[in-house]
Write a protein that holds these residues in place. Structure first.
Motif, PDB file in Angstrom:
ATOM      1  N   LEU A 147       0.833  -1.203   0.000  1.00 32.12           N
ATOM      2  CA  LEU A 147       0.000   0.000   0.000  1.00 32.12           C
ATOM      3  C   LEU A 147       0.869   1.255   0.000  1.00 32.12           C
ATOM      4  O   LEU A 147       1.987   1.265   0.528  1.00 32.12           O
ATOM      5  CB  LEU A 147      -0.902   0.024   1.233  1.00 32.12           C
ATOM      6  CG  LEU A 147      -1.791  -1.194   1.473  1.00 32.12           C
ATOM      7  CD1 LEU A 147      -2.533  -1.046   2.786  1.00 32.12           C
ATOM      8  CD2 LEU A 147      -2.756  -1.396   0.311  1.00 32.12           C
ATOM      9  N   TYR A 148       0.338   2.335  -0.563  1.00 34.99           N
ATOM     10  CA  TYR A 148       0.974   3.637  -0.433  1.00 34.99           C
ATOM     11  C   TYR A 148       0.607   4.243   0.923  1.00 34.99           C
ATOM     12  O   TYR A 148      -0.445   3.942   1.487  1.00 34.99           O
ATOM     13  CB  TYR A 148       0.493   4.582  -1.535  1.00 34.99           C
ATOM     14  CG  TYR A 148       0.952   4.207  -2.925  1.00 34.99           C
ATOM     15  CD1 TYR A 148       2.296   4.287  -3.277  1.00 34.99           C
ATOM     16  CD2 TYR A 148       0.042   3.804  -3.889  1.00 34.99           C
ATOM     17  CE1 TYR A 148       2.726   3.958  -4.556  1.00 34.99           C
ATOM     18  CE2 TYR A 148       0.456   3.473  -5.172  1.00 34.99           C
ATOM     19  CZ  TYR A 148       1.796   3.541  -5.493  1.00 34.99           C
ATOM     20  OH  TYR A 148       2.206   3.217  -6.759  1.00 34.99           O
ATOM     21  N   VAL A 149       1.482   5.120   1.407  1.00 30.01           N
ATOM     22  CA  VAL A 149       1.206   5.870   2.636  1.00 30.01           C
ATOM     23  C   VAL A 149       1.303   7.360   2.333  1.00 30.01           C
ATOM     24  O   VAL A 149       2.337   7.846   1.867  1.00 30.01           O
ATOM     25  CB  VAL A 149       2.178   5.499   3.769  1.00 30.01           C
ATOM     26  CG1 VAL A 149       1.927   6.389   5.002  1.00 30.01           C
ATOM     27  CG2 VAL A 149       2.037   4.028   4.144  1.00 30.01           C
ATOM     28  N   GLY A 167       5.377  13.773   7.885  1.00 37.51           N
ATOM     29  CA  GLY A 167       5.259  14.170   6.492  1.00 37.51           C
ATOM     30  C   GLY A 167       6.390  13.669   5.621  1.00 37.51           C
ATOM     31  O   GLY A 167       6.297  13.715   4.387  1.00 37.51           O
ATOM     32  N   THR A 168       7.463  13.158   6.243  1.00 35.77           N
ATOM     33  CA  THR A 168       8.634  12.706   5.476  1.00 35.77           C
ATOM     34  C   THR A 168       8.826  11.200   5.522  1.00 35.77           C
ATOM     35  O   THR A 168       9.804  10.686   4.973  1.00 35.77           O
ATOM     36  CB  THR A 168       9.923  13.371   5.997  1.00 35.77           C
ATOM     37  OG1 THR A 168      10.240  12.859   7.307  1.00 35.77           O
ATOM     38  CG2 THR A 168       9.787  14.875   6.063  1.00 35.77           C
ATOM     39  N   ILE A 169       7.917  10.483   6.162  1.00 33.99           N
ATOM     40  CA  ILE A 169       8.117   9.056   6.397  1.00 33.99           C
ATOM     41  C   ILE A 169       7.379   8.199   5.367  1.00 33.99           C
ATOM     42  O   ILE A 169       7.893   7.175   4.910  1.00 33.99           O
ATOM     43  CB  ILE A 169       7.672   8.691   7.830  1.00 33.99           C
ATOM     44  CG1 ILE A 169       8.467   9.533   8.854  1.00 33.99           C
ATOM     45  CG2 ILE A 169       7.866   7.191   8.106  1.00 33.99           C
ATOM     46  CD1 ILE A 169       7.883   9.533  10.240  1.00 33.99           C
ATOM     47  N   GLY A 170       6.171   8.598   4.987  1.00 34.76           N
ATOM     48  CA  GLY A 170       5.408   7.878   3.976  1.00 34.76           C
ATOM     49  C   GLY A 170       5.894   8.191   2.570  1.00 34.76           C
ATOM     50  O   GLY A 170       6.951   8.805   2.370  1.00 34.76           O
ATOM     51  N   ASP A 171       5.124   7.768   1.575  1.00 36.23           N
ATOM     52  CA  ASP A 171       5.481   8.043   0.186  1.00 36.23           C
ATOM     53  C   ASP A 171       5.369   9.526  -0.138  1.00 36.23           C
ATOM     54  O   ASP A 171       6.169  10.066  -0.907  1.00 36.23           O
ATOM     55  CB  ASP A 171       4.562   7.236  -0.745  1.00 36.23           C
ATOM     56  CG  ASP A 171       4.753   5.740  -0.590  1.00 36.23           C
ATOM     57  OD1 ASP A 171       5.751   5.217  -1.103  1.00 36.23           O
ATOM     58  OD2 ASP A 171       3.907   5.106   0.078  1.00 36.23           O
ATOM     59  N   VAL A 172       4.357  10.167   0.445  1.00 34.15           N
ATOM     60  CA  VAL A 172       4.103  11.590   0.193  1.00 34.15           C
ATOM     61  C   VAL A 172       3.622  12.232   1.488  1.00 34.15           C
ATOM     62  O   VAL A 172       2.890  11.602   2.265  1.00 34.15           O
ATOM     63  CB  VAL A 172       3.024  11.779  -0.904  1.00 34.15           C
ATOM     64  CG1 VAL A 172       2.711  13.249  -1.103  1.00 34.15           C
ATOM     65  CG2 VAL A 172       3.477  11.159  -2.228  1.00 34.15           C
ATOM     66  N   GLY A 173       4.027  13.469   1.726  1.00 35.51           N
ATOM     67  CA  GLY A 173       3.523  14.242   2.859  1.00 35.51           C
ATOM     68  C   GLY A 173       2.863  15.517   2.377  1.00 35.51           C
ATOM     69  O   GLY A 173       3.308  16.111   1.381  1.00 35.51           O
ATOM     70  N   CYS A 174       1.815  15.945   3.069  1.00 42.76           N
ATOM     71  CA  CYS A 174       1.061  17.136   2.657  1.00 42.76           C
ATOM     72  C   CYS A 174       0.884  18.087   3.835  1.00 42.76           C
ATOM     73  O   CYS A 174       0.667  17.648   4.971  1.00 42.76           O
ATOM     74  CB  CYS A 174      -0.301  16.737   2.097  1.00 42.76           C
ATOM     75  SG  CYS A 174      -0.207  15.614   0.679  1.00 42.76           S
ATOM     76  N   PHE A 175       0.937  19.371   3.536  1.00 44.11           N
ATOM     77  CA  PHE A 175       0.833  20.414   4.558  1.00 44.11           C
ATOM     78  C   PHE A 175      -0.099  21.523   4.091  1.00 44.11           C
ATOM     79  O   PHE A 175      -0.245  21.760   2.888  1.00 44.11           O
ATOM     80  CB  PHE A 175       2.207  21.029   4.857  1.00 44.11           C
ATOM     81  CG  PHE A 175       3.223  20.060   5.391  1.00 44.11           C
ATOM     82  CD1 PHE A 175       3.415  19.914   6.756  1.00 44.11           C
ATOM     83  CD2 PHE A 175       3.978  19.289   4.528  1.00 44.11           C
ATOM     84  CE1 PHE A 175       4.348  19.020   7.251  1.00 44.11           C
ATOM     85  CE2 PHE A 175       4.920  18.392   5.009  1.00 44.11           C
ATOM     86  CZ  PHE A 175       5.106  18.253   6.370  1.00 44.11           C
ATOM     87  N   SER A 176      -0.708  22.200   5.056  1.00 45.90           N
ATOM     88  CA  SER A 176      -1.499  23.397   4.796  1.00 45.90           C
ATOM     89  C   SER A 176      -0.883  24.563   5.549  1.00 45.90           C
ATOM     90  O   SER A 176      -0.331  24.396   6.642  1.00 45.90           O
ATOM     91  CB  SER A 176      -2.942  23.190   5.267  1.00 45.90           C
ATOM     92  OG  SER A 176      -3.635  24.428   5.329  1.00 45.90           O
ATOM     93  N   PHE A 177      -1.007  25.752   4.965  1.00 44.60           N
ATOM     94  CA  PHE A 177      -0.534  26.977   5.610  1.00 44.60           C
ATOM     95  C   PHE A 177      -1.678  27.954   5.806  1.00 44.60           C
ATOM     96  O   PHE A 177      -1.533  29.170   5.629  1.00 44.60           O
ATOM     97  CB  PHE A 177       0.594  27.607   4.782  1.00 44.60           C
ATOM     98  CG  PHE A 177       1.717  26.660   4.488  1.00 44.60           C
ATOM     99  CD1 PHE A 177       2.442  26.077   5.516  1.00 44.60           C
ATOM    100  CD2 PHE A 177       2.031  26.320   3.189  1.00 44.60           C
ATOM    101  CE1 PHE A 177       3.470  25.192   5.250  1.00 44.60           C
ATOM    102  CE2 PHE A 177       3.052  25.439   2.899  1.00 44.60           C
ATOM    103  CZ  PHE A 177       3.780  24.864   3.935  1.00 44.60           C
ATOM    104  N   VAL A 192       5.420  17.128  -0.163  1.00 48.26           N
ATOM    105  CA  VAL A 192       6.827  16.752  -0.075  1.00 48.26           C
ATOM    106  C   VAL A 192       6.974  15.253  -0.310  1.00 48.26           C
ATOM    107  O   VAL A 192       6.067  14.471  -0.030  1.00 48.26           O
ATOM    108  CB  VAL A 192       7.440  17.134   1.288  1.00 48.26           C
ATOM    109  CG1 VAL A 192       7.311  18.631   1.536  1.00 48.26           C
ATOM    110  CG2 VAL A 192       6.807  16.353   2.440  1.00 48.26           C
ATOM    111  N   THR A 193       8.132  14.860  -0.816  1.00 46.69           N
ATOM    112  CA  THR A 193       8.392  13.448  -1.086  1.00 46.69           C
ATOM    113  C   THR A 193       9.887  13.224  -1.263  1.00 46.69           C
ATOM    114  O   THR A 193      10.622  14.142  -1.652  1.00 46.69           O
ATOM    115  CB  THR A 193       7.639  12.970  -2.343  1.00 46.69           C
ATOM    116  OG1 THR A 193       7.899  11.585  -2.576  1.00 46.69           O
ATOM    117  CG2 THR A 193       8.037  13.781  -3.567  1.00 46.69           C
TER     118      THR A 193
END
Length: 364
Positions: A147-149, A167-177, A192-193
């Protein structure tokens, strides 16, 4: 009024934004877009960062680039802001809801495998209120089931899991500002990826799949998205990021003050910080237990009468009309926390005496 969580503007925001205005570089072109991406990837120690118009767009692009779509399932928590669940629907996939841990409020990794079927393609982790999910267990499950994370680390920017940024451990990390986040650009997001191919694909899709021709014209090979971040917002992000370590230190110090003032108060459960985690305490969150004396909502009203803004925990997404028919496991903890949890004022700029006033109202 003591607000719940408002931005802190104390750095180079005015300087950098004025430069955008003075040079007319206010839209997607301009030096601050690239600078914000580069500064952010260095801060997180990751290979690729792509700015987006908001955090939801980042999650949508993550799902899209990973090939998740019609007929696929994505395991998600129900105790979350609705944004990541909506993004699952944007690509035509089905959310499958799992319960959370009572002490950390985040997805319970021990319960995920029961939700997995042959249609499951990804686990969408949400690190709510600042505490990291147990990512080792998540990654082990993902590897076992291919599975993807995807990590929604919007509320946990600056939090660490065993020394690694969420945010840096799975396949992709996402953030909001968004305006109430640890750092803000008013609106905006970031994907981030460590997979540079994914990062390049996201950048391409987020800018309308635009290719510049030799004569200066545009050509588009496929359908893209207008998910760019304007230069003027990226400029604010650069200034905010310069202050992030200071803001994290203040958030954690304020949490210690709350903990000291509220610990041993009957009917109050203070937030956890497990041994693997550095909790950034984006929002300081407590549980109002049955023996407190009044309900959570009664406490919200009494604090409001005294000029203190609070917010209840998220309403479970599986209880909302668009998602009531979606598959979910036992949600006992999620539903209990939704009824008992309260977020207390957590701005970087909150004063110690204001925290003392809030705690006095709660205890009295």
């Amino acid at each position: 009024m003591i607000p719940l969580c408002i931005p802190e503007i104390r750095g180079n925001e005015w300087k950098y934004i004025k430069e955008c205005l003075d040079t007319n570089w206010v839209s997607s072109a301009g030096s601050y877009v690239d600078k914000f991406e580069e500064d952010f990837l260095r801060y997180l120690n990751i290979k690729k960062a792509v700015v987006t118009v908001n955090g939801t767009a980042a999650i949508h692009l993550a799902l899209k680039v990973l090939g998740i779509g019609e007929g696929d399932e994505v395991v998600v928590p129900s105790l979350t802001f609705i944004s990541p669940v909506n993004a699952v629907r944007y690509v035509g996939a089905d959310p499958v809801f799992v319960d959370v841990s009572r002490d950390t409020f985040v997805m319970d990794a021990e319960k995920i495998e029961k939700a997995i079927t042959p249609n499951t393609k990804a686990i969408l982790v949400v690190h709510i209120y600042g505490h990291p999910v147990d990512m080792d267990k998540i990654m082990d499950i993902a590897k076992k089931h291919n599975l993807y994370v995807i990590e929604d680390a919007t509320e946990s920017l600056g939090s660490l899991y065993k020394g690694k940024h969420t945010g840096t451990i799975g396949d992709v990390g996402c953030f909001s500002f968004n305006g109430n986040k640890l750092i803000t650009t008013g609106a905006g997001g970031m994907l981030v990826t460590n997979n540079e191919e994914i990062g390049e694909r996201v950048k391409y899709l987020s800018t309308q799949t635009k290719t510049l021709l030799d004569n200066g014209g545009f050509f588009h090979e496929e359908i893209g998205y207008n998910y760019r971040m304007p230069n003027i917002l990226a400029a604010m992000g650069c200034a905010q990021l310069e202050k992030i370590d200071e803001y994290i230190s203040i958030k954690r110090e304020n949490a210690l003050v709350y903990n000291k003032l509220l610990e041993n108060t009957r009917g109050i459960t203070i937030p956890a910080e497990r041994e693997y985690a550095r909790n950034v305490y984006w929002l300081y969150s407590i549980i109002i237990e049955d023996d407190f004396g009044i309900t959570r909502d009664e406490l919200i009203n009494r604090l409001k009468e005294r000029g203190v803004q609070t917010r209840p925990f998220f309403t479970p997404v599986h209880k909302m009309p668009p998602y009531m028919k979606c598959r979910h496991l036992d949600m006992t903890v999620t539903e209990e926390l939704a009824n008992k949890g309260i977020n207390l004022p957590s701005s970087v700029g909150i004063k110690r005496e204001e925290i003392e006033i809030i705690c006095d109202i709660i205890k009295n």
